[in-house]
Structure formats: C-alpha cells, structure tokens
Design an enzyme around this catalytic site. Structure first.
Site, PDB file in Angstrom:
ATOM      1  N   LYS A  22       0.886  -1.158  -0.276  1.00 53.17           N
ATOM      2  CA  LYS A  22      -0.083   0.070  -0.005  1.00 53.17           C
ATOM      3  C   LYS A  22       0.914   1.278  -0.052  1.00 53.17           C
ATOM      4  O   LYS A  22       0.660   1.941  -0.778  1.00 53.17           O
ATOM      5  CB  LYS A  22      -1.036  -0.160   1.315  1.00 53.17           C
ATOM      6  CG  LYS A  22      -1.296   1.289   1.722  1.00 53.17           C
ATOM      7  CD  LYS A  22      -1.973   1.194   2.836  1.00 53.17           C
ATOM      8  CE  LYS A  22      -2.656   2.541   3.505  1.00 53.17           C
ATOM      9  NZ  LYS A  22      -1.538   3.327   4.308  1.00 53.17           N
ATOM     10  N   ASN A  23       1.907   1.242   0.751  1.00 61.78           N
ATOM     11  CA  ASN A  23       2.709   2.555   1.171  1.00 61.78           C
ATOM     12  C   ASN A  23       3.931   2.752   0.055  1.00 61.78           C
ATOM     13  O   ASN A  23       4.443   3.665  -0.083  1.00 61.78           O
ATOM     14  CB  ASN A  23       3.423   2.524   2.573  1.00 61.78           C
ATOM     15  CG  ASN A  23       2.183   2.788   3.380  1.00 61.78           C
ATOM     16  OD1 ASN A  23       1.128   3.031   3.255  1.00 61.78           O
ATOM     17  ND2 ASN A  23       2.429   2.599   4.780  1.00 61.78           N
ATOM     18  N   ARG A  92      -4.237   9.718   3.915  1.00 63.00           N
ATOM     19  CA  ARG A  92      -2.812  10.458   4.293  1.00 63.00           C
ATOM     20  C   ARG A  92      -1.803  10.836   3.105  1.00 63.00           C
ATOM     21  O   ARG A  92      -1.191  11.820   3.146  1.00 63.00           O
ATOM     22  CB  ARG A  92      -1.932   9.372   5.216  1.00 63.00           C
ATOM     23  CG  ARG A  92      -0.623  10.081   5.676  1.00 63.00           C
ATOM     24  CD  ARG A  92      -0.898  11.022   6.526  1.00 63.00           C
ATOM     25  NE  ARG A  92       0.806  11.799   7.043  1.00 63.00           N
ATOM     26  CZ  ARG A  92       0.910  12.750   7.684  1.00 63.00           C
ATOM     27  NH1 ARG A  92      -0.196  13.458   8.246  1.00 63.00           N
ATOM     28  NH2 ARG A  92       1.926  12.852   8.153  1.00 63.00           N
ATOM     29  N   ASP A 116      -4.901   7.470   9.041  1.00 61.84           N
ATOM     30  CA  ASP A 116      -5.091   6.888  10.564  1.00 61.84           C
ATOM     31  C   ASP A 116      -4.860   8.051  11.250  1.00 61.84           C
ATOM     32  O   ASP A 116      -3.960   8.693  11.621  1.00 61.84           O
ATOM     33  CB  ASP A 116      -3.942   5.724  10.578  1.00 61.84           C
ATOM     34  CG  ASP A 116      -4.296   4.325  10.063  1.00 61.84           C
ATOM     35  OD1 ASP A 116      -3.658   3.527  10.145  1.00 61.84           O
ATOM     36  OD2 ASP A 116      -5.668   4.424   9.851  1.00 61.84           O
ATOM     37  N   ASP A 311       3.704   0.030  11.613  1.00 62.41           N
ATOM     38  CA  ASP A 311       2.536  -0.344  11.346  1.00 62.41           C
ATOM     39  C   ASP A 311       2.182  -1.827  11.849  1.00 62.41           C
ATOM     40  O   ASP A 311       1.064  -2.415  11.329  1.00 62.41           O
ATOM     41  CB  ASP A 311       2.445  -0.339   9.736  1.00 62.41           C
ATOM     42  CG  ASP A 311       2.363   1.186   9.590  1.00 62.41           C
ATOM     43  OD1 ASP A 311       2.596   1.548   8.293  1.00 62.41           O
ATOM     44  OD2 ASP A 311       1.984   2.175  10.440  1.00 62.41           O
ATOM     45  N   MET A 333       6.885   6.034  17.910  1.00 65.52           N
ATOM     46  CA  MET A 333       6.706   6.781  16.804  1.00 65.52           C
ATOM     47  C   MET A 333       5.325   7.441  16.832  1.00 65.52           C
ATOM     48  O   MET A 333       5.142   8.568  16.354  1.00 65.52           O
ATOM     49  CB  MET A 333       6.880   5.996  15.506  1.00 65.52           C
ATOM     50  CG  MET A 333       8.281   5.728  15.315  1.00 65.52           C
ATOM     51  SD  MET A 333       8.838   4.751  14.081  1.00 65.52           S
ATOM     52  CE  MET A 333       8.751   5.987  12.926  1.00 65.52           C
TER      53      MET A 333
HETATM   54  C1  LIG Z   1       1.115   6.498   3.564  1.00 65.87           C
HETATM   55  C2  LIG Z   1       2.049   6.178   3.982  1.00 65.87           C
HETATM   56  O1  LIG Z   1       3.318   6.146   3.551  1.00 65.87           O
HETATM   57  N1  LIG Z   1       2.097   6.073   5.528  1.00 65.87           N
HETATM   58  C3  LIG Z   1       3.022   5.755   6.271  1.00 65.87           C
HETATM   59  C4  LIG Z   1       4.090   6.799   6.630  1.00 65.87           C
HETATM   60  O2  LIG Z   1       3.202   7.617   7.253  1.00 65.87           O
HETATM   61  P1  LIG Z   1       4.092   9.324   7.496  1.00 65.87           P
HETATM   62  O3  LIG Z   1       4.911   9.706   6.308  1.00 65.87           O
HETATM   63  O4  LIG Z   1       2.826  10.226   7.685  1.00 65.87           O
HETATM   64  O5  LIG Z   1       4.698   9.049   9.111  1.00 65.87           O
HETATM   65  P2  LIG Z   1       6.094   9.574   9.041  1.00 65.87           P
HETATM   66  O6  LIG Z   1       7.425   8.663   8.765  1.00 65.87           O
HETATM   67  O7  LIG Z   1       6.180  10.940   8.807  1.00 65.87           O
HETATM   68  O8  LIG Z   1       6.237   9.602  10.759  1.00 65.87           O
HETATM   69  C5  LIG Z   1       5.371   8.653  11.548  1.00 65.87           C
HETATM   70  C6  LIG Z   1       5.494   9.108  13.066  1.00 65.87           C
HETATM   71  O9  LIG Z   1       6.841   8.727  13.523  1.00 65.87           O
HETATM   72  C7  LIG Z   1       7.349   9.954  14.158  1.00 65.87           C
HETATM   73  N2  LIG Z   1       8.942  10.105  13.698  1.00 65.87           N
HETATM   74  C8  LIG Z   1       9.156   9.620  12.570  1.00 65.87           C
HETATM   75  C9  LIG Z   1      10.632   9.670  12.144  1.00 65.87           C
HETATM   76  C10 LIG Z   1      11.412   9.649  13.252  1.00 65.87           C
HETATM   77  O10 LIG Z   1      12.690   9.609  12.752  1.00 65.87           O
HETATM   78  N3  LIG Z   1      11.060   9.765  14.475  1.00 65.87           N
HETATM   79  C11 LIG Z   1       9.855   9.787  14.818  1.00 65.87           C
HETATM   80  O11 LIG Z   1       9.469  10.181  15.779  1.00 65.87           O
HETATM   81  C12 LIG Z   1       6.427  11.185  13.508  1.00 65.87           C
HETATM   82  O12 LIG Z   1       6.310  12.284  14.238  1.00 65.87           O
HETATM   83  C13 LIG Z   1       5.308  10.369  13.400  1.00 65.87           C
HETATM   84  O13 LIG Z   1       4.604  10.575  14.446  1.00 65.87           O
HETATM   85  O14 LIG Z   1       5.087   6.215   7.528  1.00 65.87           O
HETATM   86  C14 LIG Z   1       4.561   5.842   8.728  1.00 65.87           C
HETATM   87  C15 LIG Z   1       5.816   5.339   9.451  1.00 65.87           C
HETATM   88  O15 LIG Z   1       6.518   4.414   8.945  1.00 65.87           O
HETATM   89  C16 LIG Z   1       3.705   4.871   8.612  1.00 65.87           C
HETATM   90  O16 LIG Z   1       3.206   4.157  10.026  1.00 65.87           O
HETATM   91  C17 LIG Z   1       2.457   5.106   7.892  1.00 65.87           C
HETATM   92  O17 LIG Z   1       1.774   3.779   7.350  1.00 65.87           O
HETATM   93  C1  LIG Z   2      -0.693   4.627   9.113  1.00 65.54           C
HETATM   94  C2  LIG Z   2      -1.061   3.679   7.978  1.00 65.54           C
HETATM   95  O1  LIG Z   2      -1.583   4.375   6.870  1.00 65.54           O
HETATM   96  P1  LIG Z   2      -1.828   6.113   6.786  1.00 65.54           P
HETATM   97  O2  LIG Z   2      -0.387   6.818   6.802  1.00 65.54           O
HETATM   98  O3  LIG Z   2      -2.243   5.897   5.152  1.00 65.54           O
HETATM   99  O4  LIG Z   2      -2.693   6.470   7.560  1.00 65.54           O
HETATM  100  C3  LIG Z   2      -0.858   2.340   7.988  1.00 65.54           C
HETATM  101  O5  LIG Z   2      -0.751   2.081   6.712  1.00 65.54           O
HETATM  102  O6  LIG Z   2      -0.748   1.740   8.895  1.00 65.54           O
END
Ligand SMILES: CC(=O)N[C@H]1[C@@H](OP(=O)(O)OP(=O)(O)OC[C@H]2O[C@@H](n3ccc(=O)[nH]c3=O)[C@H](O)[C@@H]2O)O[C@H](CO)[C@@H](O)[C@@H]1O
Ligand SMILES: C=C(OP(=O)(O)O)C(=O)O
Length: 425
Positions: A22-23, A92, A116, A311, A333
């Site tokens: 998916k991602n 997202r 989510d 996830d 996270m």
């Molecule tokens: C559409 C998609 O691709 N969604 C994925 C994407 O969301 P997304 O890209 O939104 O998530 P991010 O990688 O930006 O961050 C996820 C969470 O981790 C925290 N954070 C991130 C990096 C870091 O070094 N430290 C830290 O604390 C961020 O503040 C946030 O709370 O990546 C997430 C983390 O793998 C996954 O759960 C999501 O499914």
């Molecule tokens: C957090 C997830 O998806 P999204 O970032 O699209 O909400 C997920 O695939 O678990």
C-alpha cells in the site's frame, strides 16, 4: 457500511499471494504527475486508498486505465494543480501530490490530508524540505505552495519521515542541480519510489540508505514498474497463522524485507522459513517469550527502517497476548496508536497500558468474542486476528478502516479456512 461476523477458534491453513505494498503504491501513483509520457504500474493492490489516489489523479488531468487486476496505465494530459478537498482529506497520501505538482507546475493548492488517527501526524518535515528547495508555503486552512524554480540543496530532515522524504525526492528530481537529503527515510516503499523514478530517467543514488543524492534532470519519461510486497500484510498473516496454530505459505512475499520482523516475532517464539519469494509458517509453534540476557523481560519497539515497522505494532501486540510470558511493546513513533488495547483487554487479554506508548503484555490468555469497532487500519486488523483466535463470535464494525490497507481480506481469510462473513450494516 459493512461489518465482519467472525467465529473464532479455527486454525488458518493454506497458501496466499502477498499483495503489493500500500505505502509504495501511493507515492508511485503520485509520481505519475512528474511526466507527460505513459506510466504503467503493476502489483498495485486493489484497496480503497489506491482508488482515492487514482480519483485525485483523474481530477488533476490524468487518464487512468485498468490493464489488469493489479495493473494500471496512466497518461497525464492537461495538468491541474488544485487537489479536491473531498478526496484529499480521506487519505494520508494526498500530501504526496505536493512535491510532484510543485516540480511540474510551480504551484499546488492542497487541503490537509486524512489517514489513520494514531497521532498528530505532523507535516513540518514536508514543508522544511519543500521550502529548502525553493518552495514558499502558505497555510490558511489549506496549503498553497509556490516556487519560481526549484533548486538543488543539501537538506537535513528533522526526522526520518517517510512521506516527507518521498515528497522531497519527487520535488528534487526535476530541480536544477544536486540535492542531498540527509536523515532520509529508507523504507522499502521509499526505495520503490526511487527505483520507479530512476526508471523514468531520474538520477538518484543512495537508495536504501538514510542519505539520498539526487541530480536534477530537465524531464522524466515513461516507465513500467512493479512495486514490492506489502510487508505489513505479510507480517499480519504470519501473526494470524501463529495465534490460530495454523500453517501458511505466502508467495511473492519479499522475505528480505522481513529481517527485523523475524527478530521481533522470534522473541515470541514465532519462526518461519523461506525459499526464494515464498515464506513458510509451520503449524503449532511453541510460542514462548525468549527473555533477554539475565532473564530480563524483552521489549519489541518500533523505529524508522530498518527498525521494526510501526504499522506492525498493533499486530504484534495481539499476537503477544497468545504467547507464554511477558513482553513490553513500545510504540515510540505514534502518540495514540496503542489506545485500542482496551478492546483486547475487554476480550480477556493480559495487557497493562503503562502510558500512551508502552504496553506490558503477558500471556497466554484465552480471548472471548466481542463487539468491536475498528479505529484504524492496523488496530482493525489486530481485532480481526483477536476475533479469529478467540472463542465464540465477534462482530467488527467500520471495516473500511481495515480494507483501506488489506486487499481482498475476507476472500483471502475464507480461502484459509477462517469463519468470517462480510455483512452490510
Ligand atoms: C501513506 C504512508 O506511507 N503512511 C506511512 C508513513 O506515514 P507518515 O509519512 O505520515 O509517517 P512519518 O514517517 O512522517 O512519521 C510517523 C510518526 O513517527 C514519528 N517519527 C518519524 C521519524 C522519526 O525519525 N522519528 C519519529 O518520531 C513522526 O513524528 C510521526 O509521529 O510512515 C509511517 C511510519 O512508517 C507509517 O506508519 C505510515 O503507514
Ligand atoms: C498509518 C497507516 O496508513 P496512513 O499513513 O495511510 O494513515 C498504515 O498503513 O498503517
């Protein structure tokens, strides 16, 4: 609206094919914006989030043709740069149109994304990167980002954000000059996007590491690209097979992406073998927690790749309820992913939620069927797993928040002998 009606207590047995990630599908669909030549994507999962992203692309001037069950053909025509709010707020991944639209048109108008509700889901890192490349960001209920010209630059991300890295890459590939992205995310889906872009003529090196080097090019061309397996889906089915004492083969599963999962599940006494692209989960595993040195209670904690995937935290939490011993699950996270464990506790799970990030799980506990509502994709799948290993009948509502991320879930489960029905609410 639909719900699942589940009778638990039956081991799953059989063979399934892993669906596409998916991602990875979502950024690769957004990347179509970057060229006016045809793009073919294969192994794209037929899930709700993909359908929404395709619909947004159509609004932005792209013709999309389904050329197979999991294959799509794209052709950008007269590009538009305003993403419709009704669709953007559903997923997202709508944020991923920022980078490519800015690179192609110099302007993007984007409502805040959905996704989510498992934490704040900050976007600061996206705007850090796009501003560094020359974008001007205005926030007024929606995001308006403009740029005369994107110029290559050395960017240090404040966190290794997956989608922010993907946005930065998609903006940088058409920027003038060289871009270095440090503290980049390196998940398999980031890698898939980079490989697709290189197939279109981009010049990206460092793929799979936390430093990406990008030499901007004037134009990108066509590509035919097949994305990798969804390791979140693979991990979910491995957990399900283990807790139902079943046995499972998962083909097209990219086992090389499961190395940290192998360590984490191994702490719970759950093991699997693989040959080429097929994973084999044996039946009736002795699921017992392996203590850390000195008999200490182990922890399973998520982190950016190659760490344990966040996830799968919900999934391994429900699996741990069926394992003999005690383990700490630490969701580092996201701020509010773990609150769903109250539903598992109501089913009989031995869990203490110490704080929003940490749950101590002790087992094994026999779970009883319950009436549940899925709050997000992965908690929802964890509830499916709980219901399938529980005694008695369960109902799960709001299954949209499961089918967003799992292709043909009920069909796959029924083919494995699970007693599950999808019913109109
Ligand atoms: C559409 C998609 O691709 N969604 C994925 C994407 O969301 P997304 O890209 O939104 O998530 P991010 O990688 O930006 O961050 C996820 C969470 O981790 C925290 N954070 C991130 C990096 C870091 O070094 N430290 C830290 O604390 C961020 O503040 C946030 O709370 O990546 C997430 C983390 O793998 C996954 O759960 C999501 O499914
Ligand atoms: C957090 C997830 O998806 P999204 O970032 O699209 O909400 C997920 O695939 O678990």
């Amino acid at each position: 609206m639909h719900k699942y009606d589940i009778d638990g207590g039956f081991p799953i047995r059989g063979k399934i094919k892993a669906s596409g990630n998916k991602n990875a599908a979502l950024p690769c669909i957004a990347a179509v914006i970057l060229t006016d030549e045809p793009v073919e994507l294969d192994n794209i999962p037929d899930i709700e989030d993909v359908r929404v992203m395709v619909e947004i692309l159509r609004h932005l001037g792209c013709s999309v043709e389904k050329t197979g069950n999991n294959s799509l053909r794209f052709q950008m025509n007269d590009i538009k740069n305003e993403v419709p709010e009704s669709l953007a707020t559903v997923v997202r991944a709508s944020i991923l149109f920022a980078g490519p639209l800015l690179a192609r048109t110099g302007k993007v108008i984007l409502p805040p994304p959905g996704g989510d509700v498992i934490g704040r889901r900050r976007l600061d890192t996206h705007f850090l990167a796009l501003s560094a490349l020359g974008g001007r960001v205005e926030v007024d209920g929606q995001f308006t980002i403009t740029a005369n010209k994107l110029k290559g630059v050395d960017i240090f991300l404040d966190e290794a954000s997956v989608t922010a890295t993907e946005n930065a890459v998609m903006a940088a590939v058409l920027a003038e000059g060289k871009t270095v992205i440090q503290n980049a995310a390196s998940e398999p889906h980031v890698q898939d996007l980079c490989r697709m872009l290189n197939g279109m003529g981009a010049d990206i090196t460092g793929i799979g590491s936390n430093i990406l080097y990008i030499n901007g090019v004037k134009k990108l061309g066509s590509v035919s690209y097949s994305i990798g397996a969804d390791f979140m889906e693979v991990g979910s089915y491995i957990g399900l097979a283990a807790v139902t004492r079943g046995e499972l083969e998962i083909t097209h599963s990219n086992p090389e992406n499961m190395r940290m999962c192998k360590i984490a599940f191994g702490k719970l006494g759950i093991h699997w073998n693989y040959e080429n692209d097929t994973i084999y989960v044996p039946p009736n595993q002795t699921m017992r927690v392996s203590s850390d040195m000195g008999g200490m209670i182990p922890q399973i904690d998520d982190s950016p790749w190659p760490g344990f995937p966040p996830d799968l935290t919900s999934i391994i939490t429900v699996v741990a309820t069926q394992v003999e011993g005690t383990v700490l699950i630490h969701e580092k996270m996201f701020e509010s992913r773990m609150f769903f464990v109250d539903k598992l506790i109501s089913m009989g799970a031995g869990i203490i939620l110490c704080d929003p990030h940490r749950a101590v799980v002790t087992g094994p506990r026999v779970l009883s069927g319950s009436d549940l509502v899925s709050p997000d994709v992965r908690a929802g799948m964890a509830m499916v797993i709980a219901a399938l290993c529980a005694g008695g009948n369960s109902t799960i509502h709001n299954v949209y928040q499961i089918e967003r991320g799992y292709e043909s879930l009920v069909e796959k489960l029924v083919s494995l002998g699970a007693h599950i029905k999808r019913i109109q609410e």
